[in-house]
Design a protein around this motif. Structure first.
Motif, PDB file in Angstrom:
ATOM      1  N   VAL A   1       0.871  -1.169   0.000  1.00  0.00           N
ATOM      2  CA  VAL A   1       0.000   0.000   0.000  1.00  0.00           C
ATOM      3  C   VAL A   1       0.908   1.219   0.000  1.00  0.00           C
ATOM      4  O   VAL A   1       1.759   1.361   0.881  1.00  0.00           O
ATOM      5  CB  VAL A   1      -0.927   0.032   1.226  1.00  0.00           C
ATOM      6  N   LEU A   2       0.735   2.101  -0.987  1.00  0.00           N
ATOM      7  CA  LEU A   2       1.569   3.293  -1.115  1.00  0.00           C
ATOM      8  C   LEU A   2       0.694   4.529  -1.267  1.00  0.00           C
ATOM      9  O   LEU A   2      -0.361   4.473  -1.895  1.00  0.00           O
ATOM     10  CB  LEU A   2       2.467   3.198  -2.358  1.00  0.00           C
ATOM     11  N   VAL A   3       1.150   5.639  -0.712  1.00  0.00           N
ATOM     12  CA  VAL A   3       0.538   6.937  -0.955  1.00  0.00           C
ATOM     13  C   VAL A   3       1.669   7.875  -1.324  1.00  0.00           C
ATOM     14  O   VAL A   3       2.634   8.016  -0.570  1.00  0.00           O
ATOM     15  CB  VAL A   3      -0.216   7.464   0.280  1.00  0.00           C
ATOM     16  N   GLY A   4       1.557   8.489  -2.485  1.00  0.00           N
ATOM     17  CA  GLY A   4       2.608   9.391  -2.934  1.00  0.00           C
ATOM     18  C   GLY A   4       2.148  10.224  -4.119  1.00  0.00           C
ATOM     19  O   GLY A   4       1.007  10.132  -4.560  1.00  0.00           O
TER      20      GLY A   4
ATOM     21  N   VAL B   1      -2.078   3.639  -3.942  1.00  0.00           N
ATOM     22  CA  VAL B   1      -1.939   2.461  -4.788  1.00  0.00           C
ATOM     23  C   VAL B   1      -1.889   1.229  -3.901  1.00  0.00           C
ATOM     24  O   VAL B   1      -1.225   1.239  -2.861  1.00  0.00           O
ATOM     25  CB  VAL B   1      -0.642   2.547  -5.633  1.00  0.00           C
ATOM     26  N   THR B   2      -2.606   0.181  -4.300  1.00  0.00           N
ATOM     27  CA  THR B   2      -2.431  -1.124  -3.668  1.00  0.00           C
ATOM     28  C   THR B   2      -2.003  -2.111  -4.729  1.00  0.00           C
ATOM     29  O   THR B   2      -2.395  -1.991  -5.899  1.00  0.00           O
ATOM     30  CB  THR B   2      -3.722  -1.619  -2.983  1.00  0.00           C
ATOM     31  N   GLY B   3      -1.178  -3.063  -4.342  1.00  0.00           N
ATOM     32  CA  GLY B   3      -0.690  -4.040  -5.300  1.00  0.00           C
ATOM     33  C   GLY B   3       0.277  -5.003  -4.653  1.00  0.00           C
ATOM     34  O   GLY B   3       0.172  -5.296  -3.456  1.00  0.00           O
ATOM     35  N   ARG B   4       1.234  -5.466  -5.446  1.00  0.00           N
ATOM     36  CA  ARG B   4       2.222  -6.432  -4.961  1.00  0.00           C
ATOM     37  C   ARG B   4       3.602  -6.083  -5.508  1.00  0.00           C
ATOM     38  O   ARG B   4       3.713  -5.428  -6.545  1.00  0.00           O
ATOM     39  CB  ARG B   4       1.828  -7.840  -5.387  1.00  0.00           C
TER      40      ARG B   4
END
Length: 174
Positions: free
Chosen positions: A6-9, A73-76
């Motif tokens: 999980v990213l925030v940018g 963003v969510t992902g792997r």
């Protein structure tokens, strides 16, 4: 096994949208994600993380965002390698995004209203497998939330008398 990111940018440049020979959309972009601590000079550093997004969400990202947009963003995480022209093995680590969400309004991106001032319009929520297009969660909401002590007219507590809670120091656990 768990591989979840999980990213925030903020986008460092406009997303680059391309199509595979099978006509599948793929967007590549880089997120600048601030670290939670400051360096020895008291400055906050950032990590620049390469991401890939596929199919309809890739097209949505390219259409609805631009350099500087704040997104979640969510992902792997995925690692791949290849041999370059000099015969050296090169390893690449990137985030394969499953979905993204725009976390600010277009007005705040373009220098309109300041953030967190009650402008909630144009937030996007795009997911792989959920090709419903652009969804605005807060459309037509014009008023900022009321965090004051007085209940608003029409609310459950409006017109009710509130009594202060009587708690002694002996009741507190600290």
């Amino acid at each position: 096994m768990i591989n979840n990111v999980v990213l925030v940018g903020r986008l460092t440049r406009d997303p680059e949208l391309r199509y595979t020979p099978q006509n599948k959309a793929v967007a590549t972009f880089t997120l600048a994600v601030n670290r939670n601590f400051k360096n020895q000079n008291g400055e906050r550093e950032a990590d620049f993380i390469n991401c890939i997004l596929w199919h309809q969400p890739a097209e949505n990202l390219a259409n609805w965002s631009q350099k500087g947009t704040l997104i979640g963003v969510t992902g792997r995480i995925q690692t791949r390698n290849y041999e370059n022209q000099q015969g050296q093995r090169v390893y690449v680590t990137e985030v394969i995004a499953n979905n993204f969400q725009i976390l600010e309004s277009r007005n705040s991106q373009q220098g309109g209203q300041p953030q967190n001032q009650g402008n909630y319009g144009n937030q996007g929520n795009f997911q792989n497998g959920n090709n419903q297009g652009y969804q605005s969660q807060y459309d037509n909401q014009q008023q900022a939330p009321n965090f004051g002590r007085e209940p608003q007219q029409g609310s459950f507590f409006h017109g009710q008398t509130t009594n202060p809670v009587d708690i002694s120091d002996d009741d507190l656990p600290f």
